[in-house]
Motif scaffolding. Sequence first.
Motif, short mmCIF file in Angstrom:
data_model
loop_
_atom_site.label_atom_id
_atom_site.label_comp_id
_atom_site.label_asym_id
_atom_site.label_seq_id
_atom_site.Cartn_x
_atom_site.Cartn_y
_atom_site.Cartn_z
N ASP A 40 -11.60 37.80 56.61
CA ASP A 40 -11.23 36.73 55.68
C ASP A 40 -9.93 37.03 54.92
N ARG A 41 -9.72 38.27 54.57
CA ARG A 41 -8.50 38.63 53.85
C ARG A 41 -7.26 38.41 54.72
N ASP A 42 -7.35 38.83 56.00
CA ASP A 42 -6.25 38.59 56.93
C ASP A 42 -6.04 37.10 57.16
N ARG A 43 -7.14 36.34 57.21
CA ARG A 43 -7.07 34.89 57.42
C ARG A 43 -6.34 34.23 56.26
N GLU A 44 -6.65 34.62 55.03
CA GLU A 44 -5.99 34.05 53.85
C GLU A 44 -4.50 34.38 53.85
N THR A 45 -4.16 35.62 54.18
CA THR A 45 -2.76 36.03 54.23
C THR A 45 -2.01 35.25 55.31
N PHE A 46 -2.64 35.14 56.48
CA PHE A 46 -2.03 34.41 57.58
C PHE A 46 -1.80 32.95 57.22
N HIS A 47 -2.81 32.31 56.65
CA HIS A 47 -2.68 30.89 56.27
C HIS A 47 -1.58 30.70 55.23
N ALA A 48 -1.50 31.61 54.28
CA ALA A 48 -0.46 31.51 53.25
C ALA A 48 0.93 31.67 53.87
N ASN A 49 1.07 32.64 54.77
CA ASN A 49 2.36 32.86 55.44
C ASN A 49 2.75 31.67 56.33
N LEU A 50 1.78 31.13 57.05
CA LEU A 50 2.04 29.99 57.92
C LEU A 50 2.43 28.77 57.08
N ALA A 51 1.70 28.52 56.01
CA ALA A 51 2.02 27.38 55.13
C ALA A 51 3.41 27.53 54.53
N SER A 52 3.76 28.73 54.14
CA SER A 52 5.08 28.99 53.57
C SER A 52 6.18 28.76 54.60
N ALA A 53 5.99 29.24 55.82
CA ALA A 53 6.99 29.09 56.88
C ALA A 53 7.17 27.62 57.26
#
Length: 95
Positions: A35-48
């Motif tokens: 879940d922690r990796d998922r949150e980081t990934f989603h935040a990075n994807l949304a930012s990009a």
Amino acid sequence: MAEKKVKKTWFSTGEEEVPWEQWVINAELRQPKNDRDRETFHANLASALTKAINTILTYTASDKGRAAVPPITDASSISPFPFKVTAKVGNLEIG
């Protein structure tokens, strides 16, 4: 957005849509392990994606961007500038 041009083939003539402007947003999708990796990934994807869309909007709203827009030749449809959003997965186009 596309312009329609006559397409000639060996046995027929038809129309094809030729885009006069194209924006490509590269994105890599991953399967997070927790879940922690998922949150980081989603935040990075949304930012990009937000950054890419802001770049597109900033350019298209500028004087240079507006000057690149071709003249309206058909005002009878809902949008005189049709657009198409597609996604490519490998070499397969979806959309």
